[in-house]
Design a protein around this motif. Structure first.
Motif, PDB file in Angstrom:
ATOM      1  N   ALA A 150       0.827  -1.201   0.000  1.00  0.00           N
ATOM      2  CA  ALA A 150       0.000   0.000   0.000  1.00  0.00           C
ATOM      3  C   ALA A 150       0.867   1.259   0.000  1.00  0.00           C
ATOM      4  CB  ALA A 150      -0.917   0.004   1.219  1.00  0.00           C
ATOM      5  N   ALA A 151       0.307   2.332  -0.515  1.00  0.00           N
ATOM      6  CA  ALA A 151       1.018   3.611  -0.549  1.00  0.00           C
ATOM      7  C   ALA A 151       1.424   4.024   0.857  1.00  0.00           C
ATOM      8  CB  ALA A 151       0.122   4.689  -1.163  1.00  0.00           C
ATOM      9  N   GLY A 152       2.676   4.467   0.994  1.00  0.00           N
ATOM     10  CA  GLY A 152       3.168   4.940   2.271  1.00  0.00           C
ATOM     11  C   GLY A 152       3.793   3.873   3.141  1.00  0.00           C
ATOM     12  N   THR A 153       3.688   2.592   2.756  1.00  0.00           N
ATOM     13  CA  THR A 153       4.294   1.532   3.558  1.00  0.00           C
ATOM     14  C   THR A 153       5.778   1.402   3.230  1.00  0.00           C
ATOM     15  OG1 THR A 153       3.751  -0.182   1.929  1.00  0.00           O
ATOM     16  CG2 THR A 153       2.143   0.245   3.672  1.00  0.00           C
ATOM     17  N   LEU A 154       6.524   0.793   4.138  1.00  0.00           N
ATOM     18  CA  LEU A 154       7.954   0.595   3.910  1.00  0.00           C
ATOM     19  C   LEU A 154       8.185  -0.289   2.695  1.00  0.00           C
ATOM     20  CD1 LEU A 154      10.921   0.834   4.677  1.00  0.00           C
ATOM     21  CD2 LEU A 154      10.564  -0.962   6.394  1.00  0.00           C
ATOM     22  N   GLY A 155       7.344  -1.299   2.514  1.00  0.00           N
ATOM     23  CA  GLY A 155       7.492  -2.161   1.341  1.00  0.00           C
ATOM     24  C   GLY A 155       7.344  -1.396   0.047  1.00  0.00           C
ATOM     25  N   ARG A 156       6.384  -0.486  -0.012  1.00  0.00           N
ATOM     26  CA  ARG A 156       6.182   0.331  -1.217  1.00  0.00           C
ATOM     27  C   ARG A 156       7.386   1.238  -1.446  1.00  0.00           C
ATOM     28  NH1 ARG A 156       1.205   1.334  -3.447  1.00  0.00           N
ATOM     29  NH2 ARG A 156       1.233   2.939  -5.053  1.00  0.00           N
ATOM     30  N   VAL A 157       7.918   1.819  -0.386  1.00  0.00           N
ATOM     31  CA  VAL A 157       9.082   2.693  -0.497  1.00  0.00           C
ATOM     32  C   VAL A 157      10.275   1.928  -1.064  1.00  0.00           C
ATOM     33  CG1 VAL A 157      10.783   3.962   0.864  1.00  0.00           C
ATOM     34  CG2 VAL A 157       8.349   4.311   1.289  1.00  0.00           C
ATOM     35  N   LEU A 158      10.478   0.692  -0.613  1.00  0.00           N
ATOM     36  CA  LEU A 158      11.579  -0.117  -1.129  1.00  0.00           C
ATOM     37  C   LEU A 158      11.387  -0.415  -2.610  1.00  0.00           C
ATOM     38  CD1 LEU A 158      12.069  -2.612   1.834  1.00  0.00           C
ATOM     39  CD2 LEU A 158      13.625  -0.779   1.141  1.00  0.00           C
TER      40      LEU A 158
ATOM     41  N   LYS B 294      -2.755   8.113  -0.636  1.00  0.00           N
ATOM     42  CA  LYS B 294      -1.475   8.707  -1.015  1.00  0.00           C
ATOM     43  C   LYS B 294      -0.529   8.754   0.186  1.00  0.00           C
ATOM     44  CE  LYS B 294      -3.552  11.757  -4.495  1.00  0.00           C
ATOM     45  NZ  LYS B 294      -3.762  13.172  -4.910  1.00  0.00           N
ATOM     46  N   PRO B 295       0.781   8.782  -0.073  1.00  0.00           N
ATOM     47  CA  PRO B 295       1.725   9.033   1.023  1.00  0.00           C
ATOM     48  C   PRO B 295       1.440  10.395   1.649  1.00  0.00           C
ATOM     49  CG  PRO B 295       2.869   8.265  -0.949  1.00  0.00           C
ATOM     50  CD  PRO B 295       1.462   8.562  -1.363  1.00  0.00           C
ATOM     51  N   ASP B 296       1.766  10.554   2.934  1.00  0.00           N
ATOM     52  CA  ASP B 296       1.499  11.815   3.605  1.00  0.00           C
ATOM     53  C   ASP B 296       2.785  12.607   3.829  1.00  0.00           C
ATOM     54  OD1 ASP B 296       2.778  10.552   5.675  1.00  0.00           O
ATOM     55  OD2 ASP B 296       1.026  10.407   6.979  1.00  0.00           O
ATOM     56  N   TRP B 297       2.681  13.701   4.563  1.00  0.00           N
ATOM     57  CA  TRP B 297       3.846  14.584   4.774  1.00  0.00           C
ATOM     58  C   TRP B 297       4.958  13.853   5.525  1.00  0.00           C
ATOM     59  CZ3 TRP B 297       5.590  15.641   9.672  1.00  0.00           C
ATOM     60  CH2 TRP B 297       4.712  15.401  10.721  1.00  0.00           C
ATOM     61  N   ARG B 298       4.597  12.863   6.334  1.00  0.00           N
ATOM     62  CA  ARG B 298       5.634  12.129   7.065  1.00  0.00           C
ATOM     63  C   ARG B 298       6.489  11.310   6.096  1.00  0.00           C
ATOM     64  NH1 ARG B 298       0.918  12.072   9.779  1.00  0.00           N
ATOM     65  NH2 ARG B 298       0.865  12.853  11.934  1.00  0.00           N
ATOM     66  N   ASN B 299       5.835  10.728   5.077  1.00  0.00           N
ATOM     67  CA  ASN B 299       6.607  10.030   4.049  1.00  0.00           C
ATOM     68  C   ASN B 299       7.532  11.001   3.316  1.00  0.00           C
ATOM     69  OD1 ASN B 299       3.618   8.490   3.907  1.00  0.00           O
ATOM     70  ND2 ASN B 299       5.385   7.126   3.970  1.00  0.00           N
TER      71      ASN B 299
END
Length: 530
Positions: free
Chosen positions: A370-378, A486-491
């Motif tokens: 999902a958007a914003g998860t660590l897996g998505r970021v990787l 969507k990812p948020d400001w913390r992302n």
């Protein structure tokens, strides 16, 4: 307003599934799931429910995955005491999944509170605790596939095989109104129909409104046989072994972990040079495996294919935290499966923290992120990530294998909906990020559905229903429409800090570093050191 439908989760995003149906005589939920993804989205788990818990008469549960069941103990903690209807396999899986979710929350909150205390910040409370799980399980009432029940005045329901997970269902609901019945069909999460260990998704024909998941609504996957899927897995294993280090697999503990291990063992039988130790580092997956051993009988195969997991010499179950910590001593070629599948909780984060910086490490992601998860970021290629408050360099190989998804792709979703036709009223596209929902629309239009039938509700949006129409009712919303998926400001902050640290480390000298810091301070209107 005699009949209404509200979307209090899985609208614009793929988690937090929760729909509220009001009939005039009764109020019931379909699912009550945990939000996952950005921190803004996960913060909703801590907020009060956007409805009066004391007025809810029943919960109908599609399946056990935590984004569909994970807030049930919170519901009970808030005073809910009425039945939760689900298949027996779903109930058995919830017994282990909800206990695991509570333990993870207690552990994560304890870790966070230590950090909060060091920073002089307020302590936080878990969403619920292990003590809330047993009262929740006592409320379950099991149903059989195909059995029609009448749990509430003017409401009948039937569970249909969804093929997504052991016990997973689509739920048909018939609401009797003064001007006639209204038939709703909640797809739940639909399987691909190609998983050899799960049934083909099914459902009734000729309904009024369909609430359709759209996780993979904008993409098509390669149709692989079980043998071809194992061939792809074998190649990933071969490359990981050649890299010289471990193969780390973030794994959804229920369904995905069991299927992956069966295929890993099969590959090792066919290619002995790839044989190695497999460590299942997930108490939830281990306990869920016991449910699969009891409930995993496959009618078509006339056997329980999961029995192999009872005693496989290469397979090691790690229940205690100290057993997990012991993996730090291992080097070279071995395989670790750990939860959670989106890398946002559980033991996988500790393994990523200690292994991502090593070039010999391979991370193989096999599920939706999902958007914003660590897996998505990787998967998006970030070279530095933040895990449990620490910055970690991503030097390992990040790989993705989509052949294990338990969700139908776009073609599967269209085929399932066509088989339910005619649909007299609306098709609500839920459980999908904005791109997925918009990508599914033209495919459904090409399949013969009227574009005016296709609705994409936002979080907390409420619709008044008749047998053929749906109209929006104004409702207060917990998030700005469009923000949930969507990812948020913390992302964005984590991305900025990571990029800034990389720029500092890569600078040729201290003067360049000081100049970079001065430019950032100037942009933030902070005083620049002379």
């Amino acid at each position: 307003m005699s009949l209404s439908l509200a979307f209090h989760g899985a609208a614009e995003c793929v988690t937090g599934s929760c729909a509220l149906v009001e009939t005039g005589e009764a109020r019931f939920l379909v699912d009550c799931g945990l939000f996952q993804g950005s921190k803004s989205l996960k913060a909703l788990n801590h907020d009060a429910f956007p409805f009066d818990v004391s007025s809810i008469d029943a919960v109908f549960l599609t399946h056990a995955h935590i984004d569909h069941s994970g807030l049930l103990p919170k519901l009970v903690r808030a005073g809910y005491r009425n039945p939760i209807y689900a298949t027996r396999a779903t109930r058995d899986l919830c017994e282990v999944m909800l206990a695991d979710a509570a333990e993870i929350q207690e552990g994560d909150v304890a870790h966070l509170n230590r950090r909060q205390q060091r920073r002089g910040l307020d302590q936080v409370e878990p969403i619920y605790t292990v003590a809330d799980v047993a009262p929740t399980l006592r409320l379950f009432r099991t149903v059989k596939f195909g059995e029609r029940i009448e749990p509430l005045p003017g409401v009948a329901a039937r569970w249909w095989p969804a093929g997504h997970l052991l016990g997973a269902a689509s739920i048909e609901v018939v609401v009797t109104q003064a001007d006639g019945p209204v038939r709703l069909l909640f797809s739940g999460d639909l399987g691909s129909g190609r998983q050899p260990l799960l049934p083909t998704p099914d459902g009734p024909v000729g309904v009024d409104h369909v609430i359709l998941e759209s996780t993979y609504g904008d993409r098509e996957r390669q149709d692989l046989t079980a043998e071809a899927r194992r061939d792809v897995l074998a190649e990933e294993m071969r490359q990981a072994k050649a890299a010289g280090g471990p193969l780390l697999m973030p794994t959804f503990a229920v369904g995905r972990a069991q299927d992956l291990i069966l295929d890993l063992l099969a590959v090792m039988r066919e290619a002995p040079e790839l044989a190695t130790d497999i460590f299942l580092d997930s108490p939830l997956a281990i306990e869920a495996t016991d449910v699969f051993l009891r409930r995993g009988w496959n009618v078509e195969a006339d056997k329980n294919p999961y029995l192999e997991l009872r005693s496989a010499p290469r397979l090691h179950y790690l229940m205690r935290p100290q057993e997990s910590d012991g993996l730090e001593r291992l080097r070279d070629w071995h395989i670790i499966l750990a939860g959670s599948g989106m890398c946002d909780a559980g033991r996988i984060r500790r393994h990523l923290k200690r292994l991502l910086w090593r070039r010999e490490t391979t991370v193989l992601i096999t599920g939706f992120q999902a958007a914003g998860t660590l897996g998505r970021v990787l998967l998006e290629g970030r070279r530095s990530v933040r895990i449990q408050g620490d910055d970690v360099r991503v030097n390992g190989r990040i790989r993705q294998m989509d052949a294990y998804s338990a969700h139908a792709d776009a073609n599967g979703l269209v085929a399932w909906l066509k088989a339910r036709a005619p649909v007299a009223g609306k098709v609500f596209l839920v459980h999908g990020e904005p791109e997925a929902r918009e990508g599914l629309k033209p495919r459904l239009v090409a399949a013969g559905f009227d574009e005016r039938q296709l609705l994409t509700p936002t979080l907390d949006e409420v619709f008044a229903l008749t047998a053929t129409a749906a109209s929006i009712v104004d409702a207060s919303r917990r998030m700005v429409p469009g923000a949930a998926g969507k990812p948020d400001w913390r992302n964005s902050r984590a991305e900025l800090l990571g990029a800034f640290n990389e720029a500092l480390q890569g600078a040729p000298d201290d003067a360049t570093r000081e100049a970079l810091i001065a430019r950032l301070k100037e942009a933030l209107t902070l005083p620049v050191r002379a």
